[in-house]
Design a protein around this motif. Structure first.
Motif, PDB file in Angstrom:
ATOM      1  N   PHE A  88     -11.257  -7.482  -5.068  1.00 49.63           N
ATOM      2  CA  PHE A  88     -11.265  -6.843  -6.194  1.00 49.63           C
ATOM      3  C   PHE A  88     -12.067  -7.231  -7.415  1.00 49.63           C
ATOM      4  O   PHE A  88     -12.009  -8.558  -7.581  1.00 49.63           O
ATOM      5  N   TYR A  89     -12.826  -6.451  -8.077  1.00 49.58           N
ATOM      6  CA  TYR A  89     -13.571  -7.076  -9.273  1.00 49.58           C
ATOM      7  C   TYR A  89     -12.762  -6.358 -10.328  1.00 49.58           C
ATOM      8  O   TYR A  89     -12.717  -5.049 -10.665  1.00 49.58           O
ATOM      9  N   SER A  90     -12.707  -7.105 -11.412  1.00 49.96           N
ATOM     10  CA  SER A  90     -12.133  -6.902 -12.881  1.00 49.96           C
ATOM     11  C   SER A  90     -13.038  -7.064 -14.020  1.00 49.96           C
ATOM     12  O   SER A  90     -13.915  -7.828 -13.978  1.00 49.96           O
ATOM     13  N   GLU A  91     -12.712  -6.476 -15.000  1.00 47.69           N
ATOM     14  CA  GLU A  91     -13.228  -6.589 -16.379  1.00 47.69           C
ATOM     15  C   GLU A  91     -12.317  -6.548 -17.544  1.00 47.69           C
ATOM     16  O   GLU A  91     -11.361  -5.966 -17.369  1.00 47.69           O
ATOM     17  N   ILE A  92     -12.423  -7.826 -18.158  1.00 45.07           N
ATOM     18  CA  ILE A  92     -11.645  -7.913 -19.316  1.00 45.07           C
ATOM     19  C   ILE A  92     -12.396  -7.186 -20.632  1.00 45.07           C
ATOM     20  O   ILE A  92     -13.661  -7.675 -20.852  1.00 45.07           O
ATOM     21  N   ILE A  93     -11.875  -6.168 -21.259  1.00 45.25           N
ATOM     22  CA  ILE A  93     -12.512  -5.709 -22.384  1.00 45.25           C
ATOM     23  C   ILE A  93     -12.074  -5.986 -23.648  1.00 45.25           C
ATOM     24  O   ILE A  93     -10.629  -6.109 -23.931  1.00 45.25           O
ATOM     25  N   CYS A  94     -12.735  -6.991 -24.311  1.00 45.09           N
ATOM     26  CA  CYS A  94     -12.648  -7.831 -25.687  1.00 45.09           C
ATOM     27  C   CYS A  94     -13.100  -7.005 -26.679  1.00 45.09           C
ATOM     28  O   CYS A  94     -14.204  -6.123 -26.874  1.00 45.09           O
ATOM     29  N   LYS A  95     -12.562  -7.366 -27.885  1.00 47.09           N
ATOM     30  CA  LYS A  95     -12.995  -6.595 -29.215  1.00 47.09           C
ATOM     31  C   LYS A  95     -12.899  -7.841 -30.349  1.00 47.09           C
ATOM     32  O   LYS A  95     -12.216  -8.487 -30.530  1.00 47.09           O
ATOM     33  N   ARG A  96     -14.095  -7.599 -30.790  1.00 45.50           N
ATOM     34  CA  ARG A  96     -14.121  -8.568 -32.012  1.00 45.50           C
ATOM     35  C   ARG A  96     -14.964  -7.689 -33.060  1.00 45.50           C
ATOM     36  O   ARG A  96     -16.056  -7.267 -33.111  1.00 45.50           O
ATOM     37  N   GLU A  97     -14.159  -7.505 -34.223  1.00 47.56           N
ATOM     38  CA  GLU A  97     -14.569  -6.508 -35.411  1.00 47.56           C
ATOM     39  C   GLU A  97     -15.007  -5.280 -34.756  1.00 47.56           C
ATOM     40  O   GLU A  97     -14.081  -4.636 -34.306  1.00 47.56           O
ATOM     41  N   HIS A  98     -16.267  -4.668 -34.907  1.00 49.96           N
ATOM     42  CA  HIS A  98     -16.386  -3.570 -34.330  1.00 49.96           C
ATOM     43  C   HIS A  98     -17.050  -3.409 -33.022  1.00 49.96           C
ATOM     44  O   HIS A  98     -17.361  -2.544 -32.214  1.00 49.96           O
ATOM     45  N   ALA A  99     -17.193  -4.640 -32.427  1.00 47.94           N
ATOM     46  CA  ALA A  99     -17.998  -4.971 -31.141  1.00 47.94           C
ATOM     47  C   ALA A  99     -16.931  -4.807 -30.079  1.00 47.94           C
ATOM     48  O   ALA A  99     -16.119  -5.775 -29.988  1.00 47.94           O
ATOM     49  N   LYS A 100     -17.517  -4.327 -28.746  1.00 50.14           N
ATOM     50  CA  LYS A 100     -16.638  -4.223 -27.454  1.00 50.14           C
ATOM     51  C   LYS A 100     -17.354  -5.144 -26.594  1.00 50.14           C
ATOM     52  O   LYS A 100     -18.613  -4.841 -26.350  1.00 50.14           O
ATOM     53  N   ILE A 101     -16.791  -6.022 -25.867  1.00 55.40           N
ATOM     54  CA  ILE A 101     -17.316  -7.143 -24.997  1.00 55.40           C
ATOM     55  C   ILE A 101     -16.905  -6.754 -23.580  1.00 55.40           C
ATOM     56  O   ILE A 101     -15.600  -7.076 -23.473  1.00 55.40           O
ATOM     57  N   LYS A 102     -17.349  -6.698 -22.444  1.00 51.27           N
ATOM     58  CA  LYS A 102     -16.872  -6.774 -20.804  1.00 51.27           C
ATOM     59  C   LYS A 102     -17.219  -8.069 -20.447  1.00 51.27           C
ATOM     60  O   LYS A 102     -18.524  -8.483 -20.530  1.00 51.27           O
ATOM     61  N   ILE A 103     -16.178  -8.720 -20.053  1.00 54.20           N
ATOM     62  CA  ILE A 103     -16.152  -9.890 -19.382  1.00 54.20           C
ATOM     63  C   ILE A 103     -15.876  -9.893 -18.134  1.00 54.20           C
ATOM     64  O   ILE A 103     -14.735  -9.264 -17.422  1.00 54.20           O
ATOM     65  N   ASP A 104     -16.765 -10.319 -17.067  1.00 54.06           N
ATOM     66  CA  ASP A 104     -16.420 -10.202 -15.536  1.00 54.06           C
ATOM     67  C   ASP A 104     -15.393 -11.094 -15.427  1.00 54.06           C
ATOM     68  O   ASP A 104     -15.119 -12.447 -15.922  1.00 54.06           O
ATOM     69  N   SER A 105     -14.311 -10.924 -14.555  1.00 57.68           N
ATOM     70  CA  SER A 105     -13.424 -11.587 -14.182  1.00 57.68           C
ATOM     71  C   SER A 105     -12.697 -11.616 -12.858  1.00 57.68           C
ATOM     72  O   SER A 105     -12.834 -10.145 -12.295  1.00 57.68           O
ATOM     73  N   ARG A 106     -12.060 -12.597 -12.219  1.00 56.00           N
ATOM     74  CA  ARG A 106     -11.246 -12.265 -10.892  1.00 56.00           C
ATOM     75  C   ARG A 106      -9.989 -11.606 -11.479  1.00 56.00           C
ATOM     76  O   ARG A 106      -9.634 -11.951 -12.667  1.00 56.00           O
ATOM     77  N   THR A 107      -9.532 -10.566 -10.683  1.00 55.97           N
ATOM     78  CA  THR A 107      -8.556  -9.917 -10.944  1.00 55.97           C
ATOM     79  C   THR A 107      -6.980 -10.695 -11.489  1.00 55.97           C
ATOM     80  O   THR A 107      -6.356 -10.422 -12.258  1.00 55.97           O
TER      81      THR A 107
END
Length: 196
Positions: A88-107
């Motif tokens: 399984f591959y997962s992404e953590i969706i982070c927010k900082r102010e108005h920016a969204k960032i996807k971070i690859d992660s182990r589930t």
């Protein structure tokens, strides 16, 4: 892509392999469950958070929360986005102010972090269709589906293998993070135990 929101249905110790745990995720509006085999440290981190315990010193996932909070980063959600060769591959969706960032992660790591941020966990419908199992509340067992798949060549071979061979193959699968294969081998070992 249709997303399904998940909740944690349970976390149990693997009876077939020391140090392995099964994290059971369940769709919030339905009866399908998604089993994910995870390691000891991730299981411990998830269990501590589920129980509301506070470790004396911060665990790795707690450290991530402290760092993210220090830099005003918020975890918005976790998505299980891909299932490839049993991993399984997962992404953590982070927010900082108005920016969204996807971070690859182990589930397992993504879920441990999502719990700490009280962030929702999602899976794509495609993955749930492929790896989800229907749970029958009345019997307390996983139900047979009408779309039972023909066993793959490797699954057919499991019946010809000894328990030691199966255990070795499962260990190799977990080491390679091929959790789908490890789960199938575990099921084969459990079937044999129940027949005894």
């Amino acid at each position: 892509m249709k997303k399904i929101r998940l909740k944690i249905a349970g976390l149990s110790y693997s009876q077939t392999r020391a140090g392995a745990y099964a994290l059971i995720l369940e769709e919030e509006e339905g009866n399908r469950r998604l089993p994910v085999i995870i390691g000891t440290s991730e299981a411990q981190s998830i269990a501590i958070q589920l129980e509301g315990l506070k470790p004396y010193r911060p665990l790795t996932h707690d450290l991530f929360v402290s760092m993210a909070s220090s830099f005003h980063i918020e975890v918005h959600e976790v998505n299980i986005v891909k299932l490839e060769e049993g991993i399984f591959y997962s992404e953590i969706i982070c927010k900082r102010e108005h920016a969204k960032i996807k971070i690859d992660s182990r589930t397992s790591d993504a879920i441990a972090i999502a719990l700490r941020f009280h962030a929702p966990i999602f899976v794509s419908e495609t993955i749930m269709e492929r790896a989800g199992m229907i749970f029958d509340e009345e019997t307390g067992k996983f139900a047979e589906t009408s779309e039972e798949k023909e066993p793959s060549a490797s699954e057919k071979d499991y019946s010809d293998m000894t328990e030691d061979e199966l255990q070795k193959k499962m260990d190799e699968s977990v080491k390679e993070e091929d959790y789908e294969t490890a789960s199938k081998i575990r099921d084969e070992l459990n079937k044999r135990k129940h027949k005894e």
